[in-house]
Every structure is written in C-alpha cells, then in structure tokens.
Scaffold this motif. Sequence first.
Motif, mmCIF file in Angstrom:
data_model
loop_
_atom_site.group_PDB
_atom_site.id
_atom_site.type_symbol
_atom_site.label_atom_id
_atom_site.label_comp_id
_atom_site.label_asym_id
_atom_site.label_seq_id
_atom_site.Cartn_x
_atom_site.Cartn_y
_atom_site.Cartn_z
ATOM 1 N N ARG A 99 0.829 -1.205 0.000
ATOM 2 C CA ARG A 99 0.000 0.000 0.000
ATOM 3 C C ARG A 99 0.863 1.255 0.000
ATOM 4 O O ARG A 99 0.530 2.253 -0.647
ATOM 5 C CB ARG A 99 -0.934 -0.012 1.216
ATOM 6 C CG ARG A 99 -2.087 -0.995 1.098
ATOM 7 C CD ARG A 99 -3.151 -0.708 2.143
ATOM 8 N NE ARG A 99 -2.662 -0.974 3.484
ATOM 9 C CZ ARG A 99 -2.790 -2.121 4.124
ATOM 10 N NH1 ARG A 99 -3.399 -3.148 3.521
ATOM 11 N NH2 ARG A 99 -2.331 -2.280 5.351
ATOM 12 N N PHE A 100 1.968 1.213 0.713
ATOM 13 C CA PHE A 100 2.888 2.345 0.739
ATOM 14 C C PHE A 100 3.462 2.594 -0.659
ATOM 15 O O PHE A 100 3.500 3.744 -1.134
ATOM 16 C CB PHE A 100 4.004 2.062 1.742
ATOM 17 C CG PHE A 100 5.035 3.148 1.820
ATOM 18 C CD1 PHE A 100 4.761 4.351 2.447
ATOM 19 C CD2 PHE A 100 6.299 2.973 1.255
ATOM 20 C CE1 PHE A 100 5.713 5.347 2.511
ATOM 21 C CE2 PHE A 100 7.257 3.962 1.317
ATOM 22 C CZ PHE A 100 6.958 5.158 1.946
ATOM 23 N N ILE A 101 3.861 1.526 -1.332
ATOM 24 C CA ILE A 101 4.402 1.667 -2.693
ATOM 25 C C ILE A 101 3.326 2.175 -3.645
ATOM 26 O O ILE A 101 3.572 3.061 -4.484
ATOM 27 C CB ILE A 101 4.966 0.319 -3.186
ATOM 28 C CG1 ILE A 101 6.175 -0.098 -2.340
ATOM 29 C CG2 ILE A 101 5.358 0.409 -4.655
ATOM 30 C CD1 ILE A 101 7.330 0.865 -2.375
ATOM 31 N N GLN A 102 2.101 1.638 -3.515
ATOM 32 C CA GLN A 102 1.016 2.093 -4.382
ATOM 33 C C GLN A 102 0.710 3.568 -4.150
ATOM 34 O O GLN A 102 0.415 4.310 -5.096
ATOM 35 C CB GLN A 102 -0.231 1.245 -4.125
ATOM 36 C CG GLN A 102 -0.111 -0.191 -4.634
ATOM 37 C CD GLN A 102 -1.301 -1.051 -4.235
ATOM 38 O OE1 GLN A 102 -2.066 -0.701 -3.330
ATOM 39 N NE2 GLN A 102 -1.474 -2.169 -4.906
ATOM 40 N N ALA A 103 0.764 3.993 -2.868
ATOM 41 C CA ALA A 103 0.519 5.406 -2.570
ATOM 42 C C ALA A 103 1.591 6.295 -3.204
ATOM 43 O O ALA A 103 1.283 7.351 -3.763
ATOM 44 C CB ALA A 103 0.471 5.618 -1.056
ATOM 45 N N ILE A 104 2.851 5.861 -3.134
ATOM 46 C CA ILE A 104 3.933 6.647 -3.746
ATOM 47 C C ILE A 104 3.792 6.663 -5.263
ATOM 48 O O ILE A 104 4.017 7.685 -5.913
ATOM 49 C CB ILE A 104 5.304 6.082 -3.324
ATOM 50 C CG1 ILE A 104 5.503 6.242 -1.816
ATOM 51 C CG2 ILE A 104 6.427 6.788 -4.062
ATOM 52 C CD1 ILE A 104 6.820 5.711 -1.312
ATOM 53 N N GLN A 105 3.384 5.502 -5.832
ATOM 54 C CA GLN A 105 3.199 5.457 -7.284
ATOM 55 C C GLN A 105 2.056 6.364 -7.723
ATOM 56 O O GLN A 105 2.071 6.909 -8.824
ATOM 57 C CB GLN A 105 2.921 4.017 -7.737
ATOM 58 C CG GLN A 105 4.100 3.071 -7.613
ATOM 59 C CD GLN A 105 5.178 3.330 -8.672
ATOM 60 O OE1 GLN A 105 5.186 4.373 -9.322
ATOM 61 N NE2 GLN A 105 6.096 2.391 -8.817
ATOM 62 N N ALA A 106 1.036 6.511 -6.858
ATOM 63 C CA ALA A 106 -0.100 7.368 -7.210
ATOM 64 C C ALA A 106 0.210 8.848 -7.056
ATOM 65 O O ALA A 106 -0.549 9.688 -7.532
ATOM 66 C CB ALA A 106 -1.308 7.000 -6.346
ATOM 67 N N SER A 107 1.311 9.180 -6.407
ATOM 68 C CA SER A 107 1.661 10.579 -6.194
ATOM 69 C C SER A 107 2.017 11.259 -7.516
ATOM 70 O O SER A 107 2.659 10.658 -8.380
ATOM 71 C CB SER A 107 2.851 10.675 -5.223
ATOM 72 O OG SER A 107 3.352 11.996 -5.160
ATOM 73 N N PRO A 108 1.612 12.511 -7.687
ATOM 74 C CA PRO A 108 2.005 13.226 -8.908
ATOM 75 C C PRO A 108 3.459 13.652 -8.905
ATOM 76 O O PRO A 108 3.973 14.129 -9.922
ATOM 77 C CB PRO A 108 1.081 14.450 -8.903
ATOM 78 C CG PRO A 108 0.784 14.678 -7.462
ATOM 79 C CD PRO A 108 0.733 13.321 -6.834
ATOM 80 N N ASN A 109 4.137 13.484 -7.768
ATOM 81 C CA ASN A 109 5.545 13.849 -7.663
ATOM 82 C C ASN A 109 6.425 12.614 -7.768
ATOM 83 O O ASN A 109 6.016 11.505 -7.422
ATOM 84 C CB ASN A 109 5.809 14.555 -6.330
ATOM 85 C CG ASN A 109 5.024 15.840 -6.197
ATOM 86 O OD1 ASN A 109 4.766 16.525 -7.192
ATOM 87 N ND2 ASN A 109 4.632 16.182 -4.985
ATOM 88 N N GLY A 110 7.641 12.817 -8.222
ATOM 89 C CA GLY A 110 8.593 11.722 -8.320
ATOM 90 C C GLY A 110 9.300 11.488 -6.992
ATOM 91 O O GLY A 110 9.601 12.434 -6.259
ATOM 92 N N VAL A 111 9.543 10.227 -6.666
ATOM 93 C CA VAL A 111 10.233 9.845 -5.434
ATOM 94 C C VAL A 111 11.362 8.891 -5.801
ATOM 95 O O VAL A 111 11.136 7.875 -6.475
ATOM 96 C CB VAL A 111 9.276 9.170 -4.430
ATOM 97 C CG1 VAL A 111 10.035 8.774 -3.172
ATOM 98 C CG2 VAL A 111 8.123 10.094 -4.092
ATOM 99 N N LEU A 112 12.562 9.221 -5.362
ATOM 100 C CA LEU A 112 13.739 8.407 -5.662
ATOM 101 C C LEU A 112 14.561 8.265 -4.385
ATOM 102 O O LEU A 112 14.796 9.251 -3.684
ATOM 103 C CB LEU A 112 14.557 9.051 -6.781
ATOM 104 C CG LEU A 112 15.768 8.284 -7.305
ATOM 105 C CD1 LEU A 112 15.895 8.468 -8.804
ATOM 106 C CD2 LEU A 112 17.052 8.774 -6.628
ATOM 107 N N MET A 113 14.995 7.031 -4.073
ATOM 108 C CA MET A 113 15.739 6.764 -2.844
ATOM 109 C C MET A 113 17.184 6.425 -3.186
ATOM 110 O O MET A 113 17.442 5.584 -4.056
ATOM 111 C CB MET A 113 15.095 5.607 -2.075
ATOM 112 C CG MET A 113 13.637 5.868 -1.706
ATOM 113 S SD MET A 113 12.786 4.417 -1.048
ATOM 114 C CE MET A 113 13.724 4.168 0.471
ATOM 115 N N LEU A 114 18.124 7.095 -2.486
ATOM 116 C CA LEU A 114 19.551 6.864 -2.683
ATOM 117 C C LEU A 114 20.146 6.295 -1.405
ATOM 118 O O LEU A 114 19.747 6.675 -0.294
ATOM 119 C CB LEU A 114 20.262 8.177 -3.038
ATOM 120 C CG LEU A 114 19.779 8.931 -4.281
ATOM 121 C CD1 LEU A 114 20.567 10.222 -4.451
ATOM 122 C CD2 LEU A 114 19.878 8.066 -5.526
#
Length: 446
Positions: A99-114
């Motif tokens: 659900r957390f991943i789906q919520a991030i995927q639904a966001s209009p903003n990009g999220v990238l983890m380093l």
Amino acid sequence: MNVIWARSAAILISVAVASAGLYLWRGPVWALSLGCLALLGQLGYYLYQINRLWKVLDAPAYGEIPSALGLWGEVYYRLHRLVKRWRLQVLQVEQQHLRFIQAIQASPNGVLMLDDADQIEWCNDVAEHHLGLNARRDVRQRITHLIRRPEFVQYLMRQRFDDPLVMRDMGSHKHGVIAVQILPYGENRKLVLTQDITKLENTEAMRRDFVANVSHELKTPLTVLTGFLETVRDLPVSEEDRRRYVDLMLVQSMRMQHIVEDLLALAKLESDAQAPGYEPIPVNGMIAHLLHDAEALSQGRHRITSDVDAGVILRGSETELFSALANLVSNAVRYTPDGGQIGIRLAMDEGHAVFSVSDTGLGIAPEHIPRLTERFYRVDRSRSRDTGGTGLGLAIVKHVLSRHHADLRISSEVGRGSVFRVVFPLDRSGHEAQQVRGGDMPQRAA
C-alpha cells in the motif's frame, strides 16, 4: 506446571508404576529391565523427533510442520501456531509495504531513494519520467552517472538542500521544467523528490507577459496624451490645431478606457465561480443587435449576410454571450478589407446549436491559431491598433464560452479568410420543434 512438564511427569510415573507392579510380580530383575527398556525407547523416540525438528528448522517451509503423538505432537502444534502467527505478521507488513508503494506510485511527484553511496535503491514511475531513468536497469547505479547535468551534480555535492533545484529541458520529451528537492534521512541516505512545474513556469511567464503587455498598451496612449497636453500648455497653437489635438487625445483616452473595461470584464469572468443560469435567450433579438452593430462598424464597406434558424434556443447569460459573439463579429469586420464579405450563421448541427462567423479577410497562419485567445496576443499589432482592437476580445470570448461549456473552433487560410464557430453543449442548446415534440424543456445535463 505447563503441559510439557505435566506430560513428562505422567510418562515417568507410568513407567515407575509399571516397574513397581512387575517388581511385585516377577522380581527386581524384570522390573529394572522394563524401566531401562522404557527409558531407552523414550530416548530413541526423542532423538528421532529431534532429528525431524532439526530438518524443519534447517529448511523451513510454511505448512510443512510434521505431526506426532504425545509430547512431540504438542511441540509441533505450538510450532505450527507460532509459524502461522509470524506468517500473518509478515503478510500484514507486506500489505502495508504494498500500500505504501502504491501510494507513492499514485503521487504526482517523483520519489527516488539513494543509499549512502548515492546509488539508486528505488524510484517510482513519475521519477523515471521526470529524470529519464529506468528503475530495473538503473538500480544500484550512482545517480551522478545517470544525471550528468552540472547543476544537479553541484547541488548534490554541495550538501545544501534548503532550496529546490530547477532543471529545464527535462523529462521524456525534453521540454519540461522539473524542481528537484533532496531530503537527507536515515544513515547518510537521501530522498529525492521531483515535481513537474512546467505549468507553473508557463503561468508565471504568462503573468510577466501580461504585465508587460498591459504596461505597453497603456504606455502608448499615455505618451500621446502627455505629448499633446504639453504642446497645448507650452506652445501657442491655433484653434484648429487645438481642436485636432483634443480629438486625438479623446481617441487615445477612449482606447485606454476600452482596455480598462475589457480588463475589468475579464477579471469579473475569472472571479465569478458560479456558473451562468439556464434561462432561454431571445436569440432573434440578439442576432439583430449583432447585425446592427456590425453594419454600424462596417459603415457600408463590407457585404454582411446572415442565415439564422429562428427556432434555435440558447440558454445561459445573455449579457455574457452577447459580449462574446459581438467580439467575434467585430473582429471579422475589423480584419476584413473593404469590399469583403462577412457571414453570420446560427443553426442546429447534430443537436448542438452552432454560431459561426465567416469572413473573406486576411486569414490567420496555422502557428498563430492556438494562441489567439491569449491576452494581448495579436497576429498584426499595428493593424490591430489601427482598427481599434484592445487585444483582449478573444480572451473574453474564451472565458465566456468556458463558463457555458461551449467550444470555440477556428479554421483559417491565409489570404482566403477565417471561420469562427461556437458549438454549444446539449444542455444549452435546443430547438422549438424539439420542444413541441418533447413537451418540456431539455433538462440540464449531469
């Protein structure tokens, strides 16, 4: 006492009782032999079950818990219950993660983890689009090896992330504007957030252009007024020149007044959130008024014709629609050379009321058509000023039609003229013949 100790004590007591009975019956040798055999059998059974348990723990698999009798059956039952509880906890964590991943995927903003070495651990689809990445291909790659823009590398190495970095010509089509914000977290890890601000940049550019255009449009008549006033004040001029100067100043002041009135009309349309009503509009009277104004503006220099279906019904704000349609008609008169022809038509087309204005004027090049409804946008600035245009007419048309959910369709060919068509939606269109057949007025569309 728990069940393990209880069952172990029960087994020992049972062996002791059996040995005691055999002692009374056959003597101590038989009793001792029975006790030893029972204990050896119990030990062998324990070793066998321990081996089974070792295999289960060495290569665990859900649902493959062995069964047994007695004490070991209780051990396996409790192990099975423990594994089941752990599995439920793991499934809950996995669902929360999903659900957390789906919520991030639904966001209009990009999220990238380093990670701590600035290598990509994960990113969502929006970040892929914004930065031109591929999550599967680029995982564990250093971000600076993939995004080699100097400003981004400096932003990352500078370690000062209070303000976002704006990068232009980004995205899959290489024409977007992306804002990048880095947020440190955890053990030297970084969260990279991206946002497409192309529309915001365009809006800001339009605002700057609007201010510049307003200033420019007002500056010209003010300069003329100031010059004539200084001339009249400081120099001796004849009565004829004075009258001519006053007439010219009056023209410029009226031009400024028209600009201000159009700006106020636009501001009112933009600030009015309430949709116009659905009251029927007296179409015949409105079209007659449009024809009268067109002929007055033309002063006999054009041939103006009309083809109006008297049964057409329009619903909305009469004042707003008259202002929009009058702008289309006046533009056709202004931009059509003397001797040209202008046609006004109102008819039904597939249930929609369609108002159109055609002319045999100069025509419009295709590259200008998408921008015609922008404030102060002119194909020919000098001609627009000469004909008295403020550059706001089609912007007013756009807002009025948008409030009535109508479409403005423009077709034009340079040197052959233009056609401006207004297609009204079904809930604002009608015909008297349909009304007679249907009985009631058409209802507003949902």
